[in-house]
Design a protein around this motif. Structure first.
Motif, PDB file in Angstrom:
ATOM      1  N   HIS A  89      20.375  29.258   8.906  1.00 17.96           N
ATOM      2  CA  HIS A  89      20.562  29.383  10.363  1.00 17.96           C
ATOM      3  C   HIS A  89      20.007  30.705  10.864  1.00 17.96           C
ATOM      4  N   ASP A  90      20.327  31.793  10.165  1.00 24.12           N
ATOM      5  CA  ASP A  90      19.890  33.113  10.614  1.00 24.12           C
ATOM      6  C   ASP A  90      18.378  33.268  10.504  1.00 24.12           C
ATOM      7  N   LEU A  91      17.797  32.783   9.401  1.00 15.85           N
ATOM      8  CA  LEU A  91      16.353  32.900   9.213  1.00 15.85           C
ATOM      9  C   LEU A  91      15.584  32.060  10.230  1.00 15.85           C
ATOM     10  N   ARG A  92      16.112  30.897  10.567  1.00 15.23           N
ATOM     11  CA  ARG A  92      15.467  30.089  11.610  1.00 15.23           C
ATOM     12  C   ARG A  92      15.486  30.851  12.936  1.00 15.23           C
ATOM     13  N   GLU A  93      16.600  31.536  13.225  1.00 10.80           N
ATOM     14  CA  GLU A  93      16.707  32.332  14.440  1.00 10.80           C
ATOM     15  C   GLU A  93      15.700  33.477  14.437  1.00 10.80           C
ATOM     16  N   LYS A  94      15.351  33.971  13.244  1.00 12.13           N
ATOM     17  CA  LYS A  94      14.401  35.077  13.126  1.00 12.13           C
ATOM     18  C   LYS A  94      12.947  34.597  13.168  1.00 12.13           C
ATOM     19  N   GLY A  95      12.745  33.299  13.339  1.00 13.82           N
ATOM     20  CA  GLY A  95      11.386  32.794  13.525  1.00 13.82           C
ATOM     21  C   GLY A  95      10.775  32.097  12.337  1.00 13.82           C
ATOM     22  N   TYR A  96      11.552  31.877  11.288  1.00 16.08           N
ATOM     23  CA  TYR A  96      11.030  31.151  10.111  1.00 16.08           C
ATOM     24  C   TYR A  96      11.186  29.655  10.374  1.00 16.08           C
ATOM     25  N   THR A  97      10.270  29.114  11.180  1.00 12.09           N
ATOM     26  CA  THR A  97      10.436  27.759  11.702  1.00 12.09           C
ATOM     27  C   THR A  97       9.759  26.678  10.863  1.00 12.09           C
ATOM     28  N   TYR A  98       8.760  27.043  10.066  1.00 16.48           N
ATOM     29  CA  TYR A  98       8.017  26.042   9.309  1.00 16.48           C
ATOM     30  C   TYR A  98       8.646  25.819   7.938  1.00 16.48           C
ATOM     31  N   ASN A  99       8.367  24.646   7.365  1.00 18.12           N
ATOM     32  CA  ASN A  99       8.910  24.290   6.050  1.00 18.12           C
ATOM     33  C   ASN A  99       7.783  24.225   5.027  1.00 18.12           C
ATOM     34  N   PHE A 100       7.972  24.917   3.920  1.00 13.25           N
ATOM     35  CA  PHE A 100       7.013  24.893   2.824  1.00 13.25           C
ATOM     36  C   PHE A 100       7.605  24.133   1.642  1.00 13.25           C
ATOM     37  N   SER A 101       6.723  23.545   0.868  1.00 10.64           N
ATOM     38  CA  SER A 101       7.143  22.856  -0.350  1.00 10.64           C
ATOM     39  C   SER A 101       6.110  23.101  -1.437  1.00 10.64           C
ATOM     40  N   LYS A 102       6.519  22.872  -2.685  1.00  8.47           N
ATOM     41  CA  LYS A 102       5.610  23.090  -3.804  1.00  8.47           C
ATOM     42  C   LYS A 102       4.699  21.878  -3.973  1.00  8.47           C
ATOM     43  N   LYS A 103       3.435  22.166  -4.208  1.00 12.30           N
ATOM     44  CA  LYS A 103       2.475  21.103  -4.472  1.00 12.30           C
ATOM     45  C   LYS A 103       1.520  21.603  -5.535  1.00 12.30           C
ATOM     46  N   ASN A 104       1.693  21.074  -6.755  1.00 10.61           N
ATOM     47  CA  ASN A 104       0.930  21.567  -7.900  1.00 10.61           C
ATOM     48  C   ASN A 104       1.144  23.074  -8.036  1.00 10.61           C
ATOM     49  N   ASP A 105       0.063  23.859  -7.987  1.00 10.76           N
ATOM     50  CA  ASP A 105       0.214  25.318  -8.104  1.00 10.76           C
ATOM     51  C   ASP A 105       0.048  26.001  -6.755  1.00 10.76           C
ATOM     52  N   CYS A 106       0.227  25.249  -5.681  1.00 13.49           N
ATOM     53  CA  CYS A 106       0.101  25.797  -4.326  1.00 13.49           C
ATOM     54  C   CYS A 106       1.401  25.576  -3.562  1.00 13.49           C
ATOM     55  N   LEU A 107       1.449  26.096  -2.343  1.00 12.86           N
ATOM     56  CA  LEU A 107       2.532  25.793  -1.417  1.00 12.86           C
ATOM     57  C   LEU A 107       1.943  25.014  -0.250  1.00 12.86           C
ATOM     58  N   GLU A 108       2.603  23.923   0.103  1.00 11.78           N
ATOM     59  CA  GLU A 108       2.117  23.056   1.167  1.00 11.78           C
ATOM     60  C   GLU A 108       3.038  23.167   2.379  1.00 11.78           C
ATOM     61  N   CYS A 109       2.440  23.191   3.558  1.00  6.28           N
ATOM     62  CA  CYS A 109       3.197  23.150   4.805  1.00  6.28           C
ATOM     63  C   CYS A 109       2.731  21.929   5.590  1.00  6.28           C
ATOM     64  N   LYS A 110       3.538  20.861   5.553  1.00 10.69           N
ATOM     65  CA  LYS A 110       3.156  19.628   6.239  1.00 10.69           C
ATOM     66  C   LYS A 110       3.151  19.820   7.750  1.00 10.69           C
ATOM     67  N   ASP A 111       4.002  20.733   8.238  1.00 11.26           N
ATOM     68  CA  ASP A 111       4.020  21.003   9.684  1.00 11.26           C
ATOM     69  C   ASP A 111       2.663  21.509  10.167  1.00 11.26           C
ATOM     70  N   LEU A 112       1.985  22.259   9.290  1.00  9.71           N
ATOM     71  CA  LEU A 112       0.677  22.830   9.647  1.00  9.71           C
ATOM     72  C   LEU A 112      -0.481  22.027   9.075  1.00  9.71           C
ATOM     73  N   CYS A 113      -0.147  20.975   8.277  1.00  3.39           N
ATOM     74  CA  CYS A 113      -1.173  20.168   7.614  1.00  3.39           C
ATOM     75  C   CYS A 113      -2.097  21.055   6.773  1.00  3.39           C
ATOM     76  N   ALA A 114      -1.491  21.957   5.988  1.00  2.47           N
ATOM     77  CA  ALA A 114      -2.294  22.917   5.233  1.00  2.47           C
ATOM     78  C   ALA A 114      -1.600  23.269   3.922  1.00  2.47           C
ATOM     79  N   SER A 115      -2.423  23.671   2.948  1.00  2.00           N
ATOM     80  CA  SER A 115      -1.935  24.168   1.670  1.00  2.00           C
ATOM     81  C   SER A 115      -2.403  25.609   1.509  1.00  2.00           C
ATOM     82  N   PHE A 116      -1.619  26.409   0.785  1.00  2.00           N
ATOM     83  CA  PHE A 116      -1.912  27.835   0.636  1.00  2.00           C
ATOM     84  C   PHE A 116      -1.763  28.262  -0.817  1.00  2.00           C
ATOM     85  N   GLN A 117      -2.673  29.113  -1.255  1.00  2.00           N
ATOM     86  CA  GLN A 117      -2.496  29.794  -2.525  1.00  2.00           C
ATOM     87  C   GLN A 117      -1.422  30.871  -2.347  1.00  2.00           C
ATOM     88  N   ILE A 118      -0.586  31.027  -3.335  1.00  2.00           N
ATOM     89  CA  ILE A 118       0.499  32.003  -3.246  1.00  2.00           C
ATOM     90  C   ILE A 118      -0.042  33.405  -2.997  1.00  2.00           C
TER      91      ILE A 118
END
Length: 285
Positions: A194-223
């Motif tokens: 709850h507190d982190l969402r209030e601080k602006g951490y609005t997107y959700n990340f998940s693990k995908k292979n050796d990357c992190l995926e954000c479906k909200d942004l339709c993008a994958s990121f190297q750590i």
């Protein structure tokens, strides 16, 4: 038995004295005198300075032989002693007079040598150390700013605040907020979310292979391309499977989101990379 005088670098507190005393005694030394930066001991003929240096180095201490280095350490310890005296007396001598008396040398000589050796003036070094002490007292949260100003001999709260910002780049209030964030404690996973969402951490990340995926942004990121700015671990219950970890993540574009790992850290390689990234971020701070 032979007598050895030791000049020791990085002795900064009474605990350092205790550690060194214990180590020297374990080598068979008899302690004649010991104080910050110096010890006079009697040791068996078989105990050399090299043996002592190796033992003390393992604790982060260093034996000094060069006369100039010894004098620099004396000046630094003198400044530390001066700050301690300030805290216990409202009337203290000028720093220049104090150091000259403490070390037994002309202050102008000490000042020129210190600037040449350390690349900063004695006054600048003193200001930085006094601000470091202000930071410590703020962290303890036992005194208000007015009390800290009086304790450390500042003429006013305004003067303390302006010097603090000049040295750290932060206002006192900004520094306090940073400390609160670093020391924030959450009782539960839901409270943290709850507190982190209030601080602006609005997107959700998940693990995908050796990357992190954000479906909200339709993008994958190297750590390696992400900044891990928040980290909290929770033991939800006594079962190991109940452990959860929250990572606060920032993308190169400044977008903020959360990765929640409640898999009991099964992906150890990915977790290690996240941990390394977190450590790198803390080191940069």
């Amino acid at each position: 038995m032979k007598t050895i005088n030791l000049n020791i670098k990085n002795m900064v507190c009474p605990r350092c004295i205790l550690v060194i005393q214990n180590e020297l005694e374990s080598l068979g030394a008899f302690i004649s005198t010991i104080r910050l930066g110096h010890a006079t001991i009697q040791v068996p003929e078989t105990v050399t300075k090299s043996i002592i240096a190796d033992r003390l180095n393992s604790y982060g201490f260093e034996l000094l032989e060069d006369k100039e280095q010894i004098l620099m350490e004396q000046i630094k310890l003198g400044i530390q002693h001066y700050i301690e005296k300030l805290e216990n007396s409202s009337k203290e001598a000028m720093l220049s007079d104090f150091l000259a008396h403490e070390i037994g040398k002309n202050y102008n000589f000490l000042s020129k040598l210190f600037s040449k050796s350390e690349g900063v003036t004695i006054e600048t070094y003193y200001i930085n150390k006094r601000v470091d002490r202000v930071k410590e007292l703020i962290k303890y949260d036992e005194l208000n700013l007015s009390e800290i100003a009086v304790k450390l001999g500042y003429s006013s709260v305004h003067y303390l605040s302006s010097q603090f910002k000049r040295v750290t780049g932060l206002s006192v209030s900004d520094y306090k907020e940073m400390m609160r964030n670093e020391n924030r404690y959450y009782k539960s996973l839901s409270e943290a979310l709850h507190d982190l969402r209030e601080k602006g951490y609005t997107y959700n990340f998940s693990k995908k292979n050796d990357c992190l995926e954000c479906k909200d942004l339709c993008a994958s990121f190297q750590i390696e391309d992400l900044n891990i700015s928040e980290f909290y671990r929770f033991d939800e219950n006594e079962d190991a499977a109940g452990k959860s970890v929250i990572y606060g993540i920032e993308t190169p574009d400044g977008l903020k989101g959360l990765l929640i790992d409640n898999s009991n850290l099964q992906n150890k390689t990915l977790f290690r990379r996240l941990s390394d990234k977190l450590k790198d971020g803390l080191n940069e701070k």
